[in-house]
Motif scaffolding. Sequence first.
Motif, mmCIF file in Angstrom:
data_model
loop_
_atom_site.group_PDB
_atom_site.id
_atom_site.type_symbol
_atom_site.label_atom_id
_atom_site.label_comp_id
_atom_site.label_asym_id
_atom_site.label_seq_id
_atom_site.Cartn_x
_atom_site.Cartn_y
_atom_site.Cartn_z
ATOM 1 N N TYR A 1 0.814 -1.208 0.000
ATOM 2 C CA TYR A 1 0.000 0.000 0.000
ATOM 3 C C TYR A 1 0.854 1.266 0.000
ATOM 4 O O TYR A 1 0.507 2.259 -0.647
ATOM 5 C CB TYR A 1 -0.937 -0.020 1.211
ATOM 6 N N SER A 2 1.980 1.246 0.711
ATOM 7 C CA SER A 2 2.818 2.436 0.811
ATOM 8 C C SER A 2 3.481 2.801 -0.519
ATOM 9 O O SER A 2 3.923 3.936 -0.697
ATOM 10 C CB SER A 2 3.895 2.243 1.890
ATOM 11 N N ARG B 1 -2.234 6.742 -4.784
ATOM 12 C CA ARG B 1 -3.539 6.892 -4.153
ATOM 13 C C ARG B 1 -4.607 7.117 -5.227
ATOM 14 O O ARG B 1 -4.336 7.732 -6.268
ATOM 15 C CB ARG B 1 -3.531 8.071 -3.163
ATOM 16 N N ASP C 1 -4.961 10.359 -7.025
ATOM 17 C CA ASP C 1 -3.887 10.765 -7.931
ATOM 18 C C ASP C 1 -3.897 9.995 -9.250
ATOM 19 O O ASP C 1 -3.059 10.247 -10.113
ATOM 20 C CB ASP C 1 -2.520 10.572 -7.250
ATOM 21 N N SER D 1 -9.489 8.898 -2.023
ATOM 22 C CA SER D 1 -8.321 8.341 -1.325
ATOM 23 C C SER D 1 -8.639 8.022 0.130
ATOM 24 O O SER D 1 -8.331 6.927 0.627
ATOM 25 C CB SER D 1 -7.141 9.309 -1.421
ATOM 26 N N ARG D 2 -9.271 8.961 0.806
ATOM 27 C CA ARG D 2 -9.591 8.752 2.225
ATOM 28 C C ARG D 2 -10.630 7.650 2.395
ATOM 29 O O ARG D 2 -10.487 6.758 3.251
ATOM 30 C CB ARG D 2 -10.109 10.054 2.857
ATOM 31 N N TRP E 1 -11.368 5.173 0.350
ATOM 32 C CA TRP E 1 -10.804 3.884 -0.031
ATOM 33 C C TRP E 1 -9.964 3.304 1.099
ATOM 34 O O TRP E 1 -10.072 2.132 1.437
ATOM 35 C CB TRP E 1 -9.970 4.048 -1.297
ATOM 36 N N GLU E 2 -9.123 4.133 1.708
ATOM 37 C CA GLU E 2 -8.284 3.647 2.804
ATOM 38 C C GLU E 2 -9.138 3.200 3.980
ATOM 39 O O GLU E 2 -8.898 2.128 4.559
ATOM 40 C CB GLU E 2 -7.301 4.727 3.241
#
Length: 241
Positions: free
Chosen positions: A98-99, A103, A106, A145-146, A148-149
């Motif tokens: 993931y890192s 994202r 993007d 992004s938020r 999804w995480e």
Amino acid sequence: MNNKFDALKDDDSGDHDQNEENNTQKDGEKEKNDREKPQSSTKRKAVVPGPAEHPLQYNYTFWYSRRTPGRPTSSQSYEQNIKQIGTFASVEQFWRFYSHMVRPGDLTGHSDFHLFKEGIKPMWEDDANKNGGKWIIRLRKGLASRCWENLILAMLGEQFMVGEEICGAVVSVRFQEDIISIWNKTASDQATTARIRDTLRRVLNLPPNTIMEYKTHTDSIKYVWWELYHNLVSSCAAGSV
């Protein structure tokens, strides 16, 4: 973005291009050799947690896909287009993937990230999915992004509490909006789908007026076939003029 590595961020080492060029021929030879090996020796090595790592209840696989918008996709072309990024079995292995991943906010164009239990393809026709469906939430730009995480962390952490019903999750990046969805096995189980809906609303901290749509995969397949048929008829009619 033409392959699975386009969904990954660049590494500081800068060795990707050189390694990819050097390995092209080797990959071709390896593929040929693999085909010639007995089937028992070509089985993929099982992914297991490393020493002192924190195992997940299930193994999961990241997938990535990208296609030209406005062009209907058959199941065959969709399967050819979707690329597997990698499989993980522990919390630590998840973060290593993931890192290094771009994202969703993007990503550009018509792109999708999929996170599914190992052995389940992110396709309606897969045996684990064919009798199921998905909860769909359409997001304005800037939230993908938020959300999804939060969604995938809740899924990996077994927060939905519906046994083995969860198959996976998808985030779809589009031009005007983004879409997230979570897939389950049994569309006819209303109690389970309701629990998934309520948990999804909680983990994403959705406003009370948020529209959430449940769609069975059977309906999705019917729509795609109708769209393909409609386009075929339109093309034939245009060609006959």
